[in-house]
Design a protein around this motif. Structure first.
Motif, mmCIF file in Angstrom:
data_model
loop_
_atom_site.group_PDB
_atom_site.id
_atom_site.type_symbol
_atom_site.label_atom_id
_atom_site.label_comp_id
_atom_site.label_asym_id
_atom_site.label_seq_id
_atom_site.Cartn_x
_atom_site.Cartn_y
_atom_site.Cartn_z
ATOM 1 N N THR A 182 0.852 -1.199 0.000
ATOM 2 C CA THR A 182 0.000 0.000 0.000
ATOM 3 C C THR A 182 0.882 1.241 0.000
ATOM 4 O O THR A 182 1.829 1.332 0.781
ATOM 5 C CB THR A 182 -0.893 0.040 1.268
ATOM 6 N N ILE A 184 0.906 5.242 0.752
ATOM 7 C CA ILE A 184 0.129 6.298 1.423
ATOM 8 C C ILE A 184 0.675 7.642 0.945
ATOM 9 O O ILE A 184 1.870 7.920 1.091
ATOM 10 C CB ILE A 184 0.265 6.192 2.962
ATOM 11 N N LYS A 214 -3.517 4.937 -1.137
ATOM 12 C CA LYS A 214 -4.381 5.732 -0.252
ATOM 13 C C LYS A 214 -3.962 7.180 -0.412
ATOM 14 O O LYS A 214 -2.821 7.528 -0.105
ATOM 15 C CB LYS A 214 -4.218 5.281 1.199
#
Ligand SMILES: Cc1cc2nc3c(=O)[nH]c(=O)nc-3n(C[C@H](O)[C@H](O)[C@H](O)COP(=O)(O)OP(=O)(O)OC[C@H]3O[C@@H](n4cnc5c(N)ncnc54)[C@H](O)[C@@H]3O)c2cc1C
Length: 371
Positions: A182, A184, A214
């Motif tokens: 992921t 960010i 994200k």
């Protein structure tokens, strides 16, 4: 006898040392001060992470370059400069006098003071340390007993964060470990400094490879194994990479020199500090007053090599210096870790295995030129 001191063994200084070896400046003693004797070539670090290069293939031996240039090698971390008394101060309390000095010490990473980052994250600077830490993590995980996917959080969606996300996923995949990667990013989009065309390609590869993104989120705190985001959400991780963009080292601010907001020393187009004719600053650690938004990228540090070298010879002769003006754009090549790369320039983009071959050729040539 004049004293030239080169602080840091970055992309620019290695070129100056090579020139000094070929044509030693007359009546001059040269010293090189570095915290570590070999410099990692950052463009090849994602390839190292992917397992495409060994550590030996991505380092430049600054010690050896200094020997060839008949320069004195001083080991230590510079913590302050005293321009009035023309002295450079090291962490180990050593002092070095200079007539002219140049700084090519790179940058650190923004946000290291966020609670828990120093304890639990792997920052991308110093870059040599990043390589050691990645090697350690890979060793630990490959000898461990992982039953589930390895959760990798990459904080920062610039080029470094993107390349590390893809290459880490590939590396662990090749070792037989599935990953859950992921990114960010605090802005509304990844790769804000790059063209929409490059971004589109990267986003499509991220989707295909299952890399989550994200956006509009910041990490406020890191606890052992968990990050806390500014929306209150908590995310667990096995590996946390901190690649939040370049930030200035404290050396210049602590020395009372003129810096920009991030602590990078301000320089004129001759590469001299704004306030001192006998101090030069190049690469990431310096910001040109005339072009403050020039990206902190190795390609600029490389381009400054011939200018710095020329200007140091001329300064020693007492002749006029040459002005450096940064190029408008540069060839971007991002390693996707699977043998292919995405690249672009002037708003256009391309991708494929040939793009990775091109990157490999350019990067290997740069390093080989110093061996
Ligand atoms: C993962 C990653 C990938 C990247 N890929 C690319 C890419 O493909 N292309 C690109 O253009 N840019 C890339 N970058 C950005 C690039 O790394 C920097 O812009 C580049 O390294 C800057 O070069 P430099 O010469 O300013 O400093 P550096 O290469 O960082 O060299 C600094 C030198 O100074 C020494 N030093 C540091 N502090 C001190 C001190 N206080 N005292 C003494 N010595 C010191 C260091 O040991 C080192 O020798 C990447 C960055 C990262 C994190």
């Amino acid at each position: 006898m004049r004293e030239v001191v080169l602080v840091g063994g970055g992309h620019t200084h290695v070129q100056t040392l090579r020139s000094f070896a070929r044509k030693p400046p007359a009546n001059t003693k040269v010293s090189v001060v570095v915290d570590v004797p070999s410099a990692v070539y950052s463009g090849m670090v994602p390839g190292f992470v992917a397992g495409q290069y060994s550590r030996d293939e991505i380092v430049i031996d600054v010690d050896q370059l200094a020997q060839r240039a008949n320069a004195r090698m001083v080991s230590g971390r510079v913590v302050r400069v005293d321009p009035k008394n023309q002295k450079i101060l090291l962490e180990n309390a050593k002092e070095i006098s200079y007539d002219v000095a140049s700084f090519d010490i790179g940058s650190t990473v923004a946000g290291l003071d966020v609670a828990g980052v120093r304890e639990y994250a792997v920052p991308t600077r110093p870059i040599g340390q990043l390589c050691h830490q990645i090697e350690e993590v890979i060793q630990k995980i490959s000898h461990g007993n992982f039953q589930k996917s390895i959760r990798i959080l990459v904080v920062g969606g610039g080029a470094g964060g993107v390349e590390l996300s893809f290459t880490l996923q590939n590396r662990f995949g090749s070792l037989g470990f599935p990953t859950d990667v992921t990114i960010i990013e605090k802005s509304e989009e990844l790769l804000l400094d790059y063209s929409a065309s490059i971004r589109k390609r990267i986003l499509s590869h991220a989707k295909r490879r299952g890399i989550s993104i994200k956006r509009n989120l910041e990490v406020c705190e890191v606890l052992g194994g968990t990050v806390v985001l500014n929306n209150g959400q908590c995310l667990d991780f096995d590996l946390l990479i901190w690649v939040t963009g370049p930030w200035g080292q404290v050396v210049f601010k602590e020395s009372g020199l003129a810096t920009d907001r991030r602590g990078f020393v301000l320089t004129r187009s001759t590469l001299q500090f704004e306030e001192y004719d006998n101090l030069f600053g190049v690469g990431d650690c310096a910001t040109l007053t005339e072009a403050p938004s020039t990206p902190k990228a190795g390609v600029y540090a490389v381009r400054q090599g011939p200018y710095l070298t020329h200007n140091l010879y001329k300064w020693l002769e007492g002749s006029p210096l040459k002005n450096y003006h940064p190029q408008g754009d540069f060839l971007t090549l991002m390693n996707l870790g699977d043998g292919s790369a995405v690249g672009g320039k002037w708003g256009r983009s391309f991708e494929g295995r040939w793009a990775m071959k091109l990157k490999d050729r350019i990067d290997r040539k740069f390093v080989a030129d110093f061996s």
